[in-house]
Design a protein around this motif. Structure first.
Motif, short mmCIF file in Angstrom:
data_model
loop_
_atom_site.label_atom_id
_atom_site.label_comp_id
_atom_site.label_asym_id
_atom_site.label_seq_id
_atom_site.Cartn_x
_atom_site.Cartn_y
_atom_site.Cartn_z
N ILE A 188 -12.37 6.51 6.99
CA ILE A 188 -12.65 5.09 7.09
C ILE A 188 -13.57 4.65 5.94
O ILE A 188 -13.39 3.58 5.40
CB ILE A 188 -13.29 4.75 8.46
N ILE A 189 -14.51 5.46 5.56
CA ILE A 189 -15.48 5.08 4.55
C ILE A 189 -14.85 5.05 3.15
O ILE A 189 -15.15 4.19 2.35
CB ILE A 189 -16.70 6.02 4.58
N ARG A 190 -13.97 5.98 2.86
CA ARG A 190 -13.35 6.07 1.53
C ARG A 190 -12.60 4.79 1.14
O ARG A 190 -12.84 4.26 0.07
CB ARG A 190 -12.41 7.29 1.48
N PRO A 191 -11.70 4.26 1.98
CA PRO A 191 -11.01 3.01 1.61
C PRO A 191 -11.97 1.83 1.44
O PRO A 191 -11.77 0.98 0.58
CB PRO A 191 -10.05 2.76 2.76
N GLN A 192 -13.01 1.81 2.25
CA GLN A 192 -13.98 0.73 2.16
C GLN A 192 -14.73 0.79 0.82
O GLN A 192 -14.94 -0.23 0.17
CB GLN A 192 -14.97 0.82 3.31
N ASN A 193 -15.10 1.98 0.39
CA ASN A 193 -15.77 2.15 -0.90
C ASN A 193 -14.85 1.74 -2.05
O ASN A 193 -15.30 1.12 -3.01
CB ASN A 193 -16.23 3.60 -1.10
N LYS A 194 -13.58 2.09 -1.94
CA LYS A 194 -12.62 1.74 -2.98
C LYS A 194 -12.50 0.22 -3.09
O LYS A 194 -12.52 -0.34 -4.20
CB LYS A 194 -11.25 2.35 -2.65
#
Length: 85
Positions: free
Chosen positions: A1-7
């Protein structure tokens, strides 16, 4: 969940850093116009012949490509016509 948000956050930051005079933009509130000046934390957007609004950069939702605004308007009209039938 965090990875797409950071992108997504990085893409937004890059888009805001690349804003320049003459870009067609849409605010997060739906106001569309042309950038007339870019400052450190704000952007001045011309929305009408005599109307200029100053936004914080974070209030810019996206940069519209030339002609994209017209295409979106056509799509909206087609959708509303389909709903009315």
């Amino acid at each position: 969940i965090i990875r797409p948000q950071n992108k997504k956050q990085k893409e937004t930051k890059k888009m805001l850093a690349a804003l320049k005079k003459g870009d067609r933009v849409a605010s997060i509130g739906g106001i569309r116009g042309t950038v007339t000046s870019v400052r450190e934390n704000t952007v001045v957007v011309k929305v009408d012949d005599n109307t200029k609004l100053e936004f914080t950069k974070n209030a810019i939702g996206n940069v519209l490509e030339k002609g994209q605004e017209k295409e979106e308007a056509k799509e909206d009209e087609e959708e509303s016509e389909e709903e009315n039938e």
